[in-house]
Scaffold this active site. Sequence first.
Site, PDB file in Angstrom:
ATOM      1  N   ASP A  57       0.838  -1.203   0.000  1.00  0.00           N
ATOM      2  CA  ASP A  57       0.000   0.000   0.000  1.00  0.00           C
ATOM      3  C   ASP A  57       0.874   1.254   0.000  1.00  0.00           C
ATOM      4  O   ASP A  57       0.641   2.201  -0.762  1.00  0.00           O
ATOM      5  CB  ASP A  57      -0.904  -0.028   1.223  1.00  0.00           C
ATOM      6  CG  ASP A  57      -2.057   0.965   1.146  1.00  0.00           C
ATOM      7  OD1 ASP A  57      -2.403   1.402   0.034  1.00  0.00           O
ATOM      8  OD2 ASP A  57      -2.629   1.289   2.204  1.00  0.00           O
TER       9      ASP A  57
ATOM     10  N   HIS B  44      -4.519   3.057  -6.926  1.00  0.00           N
ATOM     11  CA  HIS B  44      -5.698   2.755  -6.109  1.00  0.00           C
ATOM     12  C   HIS B  44      -6.952   2.603  -6.970  1.00  0.00           C
ATOM     13  O   HIS B  44      -7.873   1.857  -6.596  1.00  0.00           O
ATOM     14  CB  HIS B  44      -5.904   3.820  -5.031  1.00  0.00           C
ATOM     15  CG  HIS B  44      -5.137   3.541  -3.778  1.00  0.00           C
ATOM     16  ND1 HIS B  44      -3.787   3.820  -3.659  1.00  0.00           N
ATOM     17  CD2 HIS B  44      -5.511   2.968  -2.601  1.00  0.00           C
ATOM     18  CE1 HIS B  44      -3.370   3.449  -2.450  1.00  0.00           C
ATOM     19  NE2 HIS B  44      -4.392   2.924  -1.792  1.00  0.00           N
TER      20      HIS B  44
ATOM     21  N   HIS C  64      -6.865  -0.921  -7.975  1.00  0.00           N
ATOM     22  CA  HIS C  64      -7.301  -1.726  -6.831  1.00  0.00           C
ATOM     23  C   HIS C  64      -8.822  -1.741  -6.731  1.00  0.00           C
ATOM     24  O   HIS C  64      -9.453  -2.797  -6.568  1.00  0.00           O
ATOM     25  CB  HIS C  64      -6.726  -1.185  -5.523  1.00  0.00           C
ATOM     26  CG  HIS C  64      -7.480  -1.652  -4.318  1.00  0.00           C
ATOM     27  ND1 HIS C  64      -8.606  -0.992  -3.852  1.00  0.00           N
ATOM     28  CD2 HIS C  64      -7.325  -2.723  -3.497  1.00  0.00           C
ATOM     29  CE1 HIS C  64      -9.104  -1.633  -2.809  1.00  0.00           C
ATOM     30  NE2 HIS C  64      -8.337  -2.688  -2.570  1.00  0.00           N
TER      31      HIS C  64
ATOM     32  N   HIS D 235      -5.719  -5.568   0.602  1.00  0.00           N
ATOM     33  CA  HIS D 235      -5.707  -4.256  -0.055  1.00  0.00           C
ATOM     34  C   HIS D 235      -4.334  -3.931  -0.634  1.00  0.00           C
ATOM     35  O   HIS D 235      -4.194  -3.608  -1.819  1.00  0.00           O
ATOM     36  CB  HIS D 235      -6.117  -3.188   0.972  1.00  0.00           C
ATOM     37  CG  HIS D 235      -6.011  -1.784   0.485  1.00  0.00           C
ATOM     38  ND1 HIS D 235      -7.019  -1.150  -0.209  1.00  0.00           N
ATOM     39  CD2 HIS D 235      -5.014  -0.874   0.602  1.00  0.00           C
ATOM     40  CE1 HIS D 235      -6.649   0.076  -0.503  1.00  0.00           C
ATOM     41  NE2 HIS D 235      -5.438   0.276  -0.021  1.00  0.00           N
TER      42      HIS D 235
END
Length: 368
Positions: A171, A254, A257, A271
Site C-alpha cells: 500500500d 488505487h 485496486h 488491499h
Amino acid sequence: MVKVLTSPSRYVQGKNVLAEIGKYVKPLGDKALVVISKGGYSRNGQMVEKSFQEAGIEAVFEFFAGESSRDEVERLQKIVQEKGLNVSVGIGGGKALDTAKTVAHFESLPVAVCPTSAATDAPCTSFSVMYTEDGEFDEYVFFDRTSDLILMDTQVVANAPKRLFVAGMGDALATMFEARASVASGAKNLVGGLSTRAALGLTELCYEILMEEGRKALQAVEAGVLTEAVDQVIEASTYLSGVGAESSGLAAAHAVHNGMTALEETHDYLHGEKVAFGVITQLVLENAPQEELDEVLDFCMDIGLPVTLAELGVKEPDEAGLRNVAELAVAEGDTGHNEPFAVDADMYYAAIVAADKIGTDARAKRNA
C-alpha cells in the site's frame, strides 16, 4: 487553489503502548465504543479492558462483522445512540478501523484508532473505504477531520502475520507515485486542496524508507524480533503513507485496486497486495523509465508482493473481466483520472494486460 495538509491530532508509536490505551483515550471520552474482531479480543482484549478500567472508562466491546459496510456502520451507530457512548475506538485491521472512524463521523464523536498490523495506511486518513457485504468496493466516505488519536504498538504489529506487514509495504509503495501523478496533473488531494511541498516530501521519504529498510524489516519480522528497521517501516507504512497520500492525492494504483475488487477471485487478497499490482499498472500507464519499473518489480518480488494477475488469484483472466476493471478505474469520482494526461478505459485495459505480461516475464526470469 489553496494548498491543504491534514494529519492526525496525535500519533503515538512505540513498544507496548496498547497496554496504556486508557491513558491516551481518556481525554477524548469516558464511554467508549470499542470495535474489535473476536480474534483481536482473544489476543489483546483483557489487556485493553484492564487499561480502560484503570483509566475510569466504560468500554462497550462490539465484535467487528468483517466488512466496513453501511450495514455494519448503522448497526454500531444504534449501539452508540442506545448506550450514550461518547468516543469511538477501533482496534484491528484497516476495515475495522474504517468502521470505527465512520461511526465516529456520523455520530460526531472523537475517534481513536489502534492498528494491530501495518497492513494499510487507513489509520491516518480522514476518509474510509466502504465495501458491500460481498466485499466489492462501494464508495469513499470523506470526513471533515482526521482521527484524534493513532496508537501504534510496534510490538503488536511486529507479532502480526508476516503477510500483513508485507501488504502494508504494498500500500505504501503507491504513495510517492500517486502523489507525483496527482501533483503533475493539478488534481485535488483527498481534502480538497493542492499538495504542499511538505506532504510531497513525506511521500518521498516513505519510498526511501521502503527501499532502504523494507527487506531488512521483513527479515526481522520473519525472525520474530522488533528492530529499528521494523520501526521505520511501520512509520512509513502508516504515518508517512497515510498523511502523504491524503495530502498529496491518489491516482491510478488505487483506482486499479478499486476496479479489481469486482473480480471475485481477488477477494481473498489484501488491499496492499492489489495496490502493489496497481503500482506496476500505473508505471506502465505512465510509460515510466525501465529503471524505475525494474526497481519496483524487484522490490515486490523480494518481499513477496504480487506482480501478476495469477498471483492475485486471477489464473485465467478474460477480456470482459479486465475491461470491467478498467471501466471501474475511470468511473466518475474515482482517482483514475488523477494522471498528468487524459485517460480512458482502453488505456487502463492495455496497461493492466501489459503489466501482467511484464510481471510474468520478470517472475519467470527470476525463477529460471
